[in-house]
Design an enzyme around this catalytic site. Structure first.
Site, PDB file in Angstrom:
ATOM      1  N   SER A 197       0.890  -0.892  -0.206  1.00 44.58           N
ATOM      2  CA  SER A 197       0.037  -0.140   0.006  1.00 44.58           C
ATOM      3  C   SER A 197       0.686   1.394  -0.159  1.00 44.58           C
ATOM      4  O   SER A 197       2.024   0.959   0.573  1.00 44.58           O
ATOM      5  CB  SER A 197      -1.028   0.363   1.694  1.00 44.58           C
ATOM      6  OG  SER A 197      -1.501   1.414   1.033  1.00 44.58           O
ATOM      7  N   TYR A 242      -0.573  -0.805   9.859  1.00 40.40           N
ATOM      8  CA  TYR A 242      -0.632  -1.319   8.600  1.00 40.40           C
ATOM      9  C   TYR A 242       0.516  -1.023   7.669  1.00 40.40           C
ATOM     10  O   TYR A 242       0.959  -1.198   6.706  1.00 40.40           O
ATOM     11  CB  TYR A 242      -1.868  -0.568   8.258  1.00 40.40           C
ATOM     12  CG  TYR A 242      -2.745  -0.536   7.070  1.00 40.40           C
ATOM     13  CD1 TYR A 242      -3.107  -1.763   6.525  1.00 40.40           C
ATOM     14  CD2 TYR A 242      -2.195   0.380   5.806  1.00 40.40           C
ATOM     15  CE1 TYR A 242      -3.173  -2.251   5.200  1.00 40.40           C
ATOM     16  CE2 TYR A 242      -2.431   0.103   4.638  1.00 40.40           C
ATOM     17  CZ  TYR A 242      -3.206  -1.306   3.965  1.00 40.40           C
ATOM     18  OH  TYR A 242      -3.979  -1.173   3.010  1.00 40.40           O
TER      19      TYR A 242
HETATM   20  P1  NAD Z   1     -10.897  -5.898   1.400  1.00 42.53           P
HETATM   21  O1  NAD Z   1     -10.658  -5.533   2.770  1.00 42.53           O
HETATM   22  O2  NAD Z   1     -11.814  -6.075  -0.003  1.00 42.53           O
HETATM   23  O3  NAD Z   1     -10.321  -7.944   0.684  1.00 42.53           O
HETATM   24  C1  NAD Z   1      -9.469  -8.288   1.940  1.00 42.53           C
HETATM   25  C2  NAD Z   1      -9.571  -9.951   1.907  1.00 42.53           C
HETATM   26  O4  NAD Z   1      -8.965 -10.122   2.481  1.00 42.53           O
HETATM   27  C3  NAD Z   1     -11.178  -9.767   2.351  1.00 42.53           C
HETATM   28  O5  NAD Z   1     -11.888 -10.322   2.163  1.00 42.53           O
HETATM   29  C4  NAD Z   1     -10.701 -10.141   3.551  1.00 42.53           C
HETATM   30  O6  NAD Z   1     -11.713 -10.789   4.487  1.00 42.53           O
HETATM   31  C5  NAD Z   1      -9.470 -10.903   3.770  1.00 42.53           C
HETATM   32  N1  NAD Z   1      -9.204 -11.507   4.522  1.00 42.53           N
HETATM   33  C6  NAD Z   1      -8.676 -10.557   5.533  1.00 42.53           C
HETATM   34  N2  NAD Z   1      -7.783 -11.307   7.146  1.00 42.53           N
HETATM   35  C7  NAD Z   1      -7.392 -12.399   6.253  1.00 42.53           C
HETATM   36  C8  NAD Z   1      -7.216 -14.034   6.500  1.00 42.53           C
HETATM   37  N3  NAD Z   1      -6.030 -13.944   8.512  1.00 42.53           N
HETATM   38  N4  NAD Z   1      -7.723 -14.892   6.112  1.00 42.53           N
HETATM   39  C9  NAD Z   1      -8.172 -15.091   5.068  1.00 42.53           C
HETATM   40  N5  NAD Z   1      -8.781 -13.891   4.327  1.00 42.53           N
HETATM   41  C10 NAD Z   1      -8.039 -12.504   4.782  1.00 42.53           C
HETATM   42  O7  NAD Z   1      -9.310  -5.347   0.738  1.00 42.53           O
HETATM   43  P2  NAD Z   1      -9.195  -4.558  -1.105  1.00 42.53           P
HETATM   44  O8  NAD Z   1      -9.715  -3.415  -0.967  1.00 42.53           O
HETATM   45  O9  NAD Z   1      -9.316  -5.826  -2.053  1.00 42.53           O
HETATM   46  O10 NAD Z   1      -7.527  -4.486  -0.815  1.00 42.53           O
HETATM   47  C11 NAD Z   1      -6.922  -5.585  -2.082  1.00 42.53           C
HETATM   48  C12 NAD Z   1      -5.535  -5.760  -1.251  1.00 42.53           C
HETATM   49  O11 NAD Z   1      -4.977  -3.817  -1.775  1.00 42.53           O
HETATM   50  C13 NAD Z   1      -4.911  -5.783  -0.190  1.00 42.53           C
HETATM   51  O12 NAD Z   1      -3.569  -6.636   0.417  1.00 42.53           O
HETATM   52  C14 NAD Z   1      -5.170  -4.469   0.528  1.00 42.53           C
HETATM   53  O13 NAD Z   1      -4.319  -3.817   2.010  1.00 42.53           O
HETATM   54  C15 NAD Z   1      -4.425  -2.966  -0.399  1.00 42.53           C
HETATM   55  N6  NAD Z   1      -4.753  -2.223  -0.941  1.00 42.53           N
HETATM   56  C16 NAD Z   1      -6.143  -1.732  -0.611  1.00 42.53           C
HETATM   57  C17 NAD Z   1      -6.564  -0.374  -0.636  1.00 42.53           C
HETATM   58  C18 NAD Z   1      -8.122   0.524  -1.056  1.00 42.53           C
HETATM   59  O14 NAD Z   1      -8.037   1.581  -1.162  1.00 42.53           O
HETATM   60  N7  NAD Z   1      -8.382  -0.454  -1.239  1.00 42.53           N
HETATM   61  C19 NAD Z   1      -5.263   0.500  -1.038  1.00 42.53           C
HETATM   62  C20 NAD Z   1      -4.057  -0.123  -0.935  1.00 42.53           C
HETATM   63  C21 NAD Z   1      -3.844  -0.988  -1.144  1.00 42.53           C
END
Ligand code: NAD
Length: 258
Positions: A141, A154
């Protein structure tokens, strides 16, 4: 394009946000899939929507036995693993550093960094090292570059993930395996929408104002869509990126220019 015909990919956190989008795009390009998440019913729904080339597995990526079973499911159904998408993440609980707790810090670190080590170790040992091929993609991120207020847990975990990526890349390169990191800024998924709602409620301001404040410093004045991020992840996982490894690539509308 069918860059993933005959290939097998595992996606963690495949039930919401970016995960299901990547799953559909990989399937469209011929991949066989193992979709993993803690809530089996959600990930089963995603797998059903894709069809016979996707199976769903319940796995908590911080649990060694679950991760071993997830990779075992891939080996049992498809016989190999070519791509590991370490996508699962949690935001943790927003806290200033003077409020930070060991539990919040470590619980976030376990999902957002350590789990990528576990899943990577398992696919290397069960398939990639012996076949001398494979691609691992981690998901960091922009908070992991410059830090983010109330998100020491985070930001530290996502920063560490980039160093983990480089170390893995250095260790497995001679086995024909690559490891890279996608570094998104704001993506318009539930994770982001919930974050903006939370901040808006805390500050007693409209969500639109919070969103405008996030978009204003971006040169391209827009959030990325899940598809924007997925396209980069698929490229890094594909043979098109065959000489790219150890890299952290931003997809963030220009937020970070390193
Ligand atoms: P999201 O929260 O929709 O998806 C993350 C998924 O991981 C969720 O379904 C959650 O249930 C699952 N998860 C959490 N803990 C878990 C565990 N212990 N075992 C198995 N699954 C688990 O988030 P997203 O927006 O789809 O993000 C996808 C990736 O991109 C992530 O790595 C996030 O950190 C990164 N990211 C997202 C953003 C944003 O703005 N959405 C920004 C920067 C980085």
């Amino acid at each position: 394009m069918s860059r993933f015909a005959g290939k097998v990919a595992i996606i963690t956190g495949a039930s919401t946000g970016l995960g299901p989008v990547m799953a559909r795009m990989l399937a469209d390009e011929g991949a066989n899939l193992v979709l993993a998440a803690r809530r089996l019913e959600l990930v089963e729904e995603v797998a059903r929507g894709i069809g016979a080339n996707a199976i769903a597995v319940r796995a908590d990526v911080t649990d060694e036995a679950d991760v071993a079973a997830m990779v075992e499911a891939a080996m049992g159904r498809w016989g190999q693993v070519d791509v590991m998408m370490n996508n699962a993440a949690v935001p943790g609980v927003d806290k200033f550093i003077w409020e930070q707790t060991v539990d919040n810090f470590l619980d976030t670190y376990k999902v957002d960094c350590m789990a990528a080590m576990l899943c990577t170790r398992e696919v290397l040992n069960r398939s990639m090292m012996a076949r001398r091929k494979g691609a691992i993609v981690n998901f960091s991120s922009s908070a992991g570059w410059d830090g983010m207020v109330r998100k020491s847990h985070y930001s530290a975990a996502k920063g560490a993930l980039r160093i983990l990526t480089k170390t893995i890349a250095r260790e497995v390169g001679e086995y024909g395996i690559r490891c890279n990191c996608v570094v998104p800024g704001a993506i318009g998924t539930d994770l982001m929408v919930n974050y903006m709602k939370r901040v808006a409620a805390e500050q007693g301001r409209p969500v639109e104002e919070i969103e405008a404040g996030i978009v204003a410093p971006l040169p391209l004045k827009t959030f990325s869509t899940p598809e924007d991020v997925a396209r980069l992840a698929l490229f890094l996982a594909s043979d098109e990126a065959r000489t790219i490894t150890g890299q952290s690539v931003n997809v963030d509308a220009g937020l970070v220019m390193s």
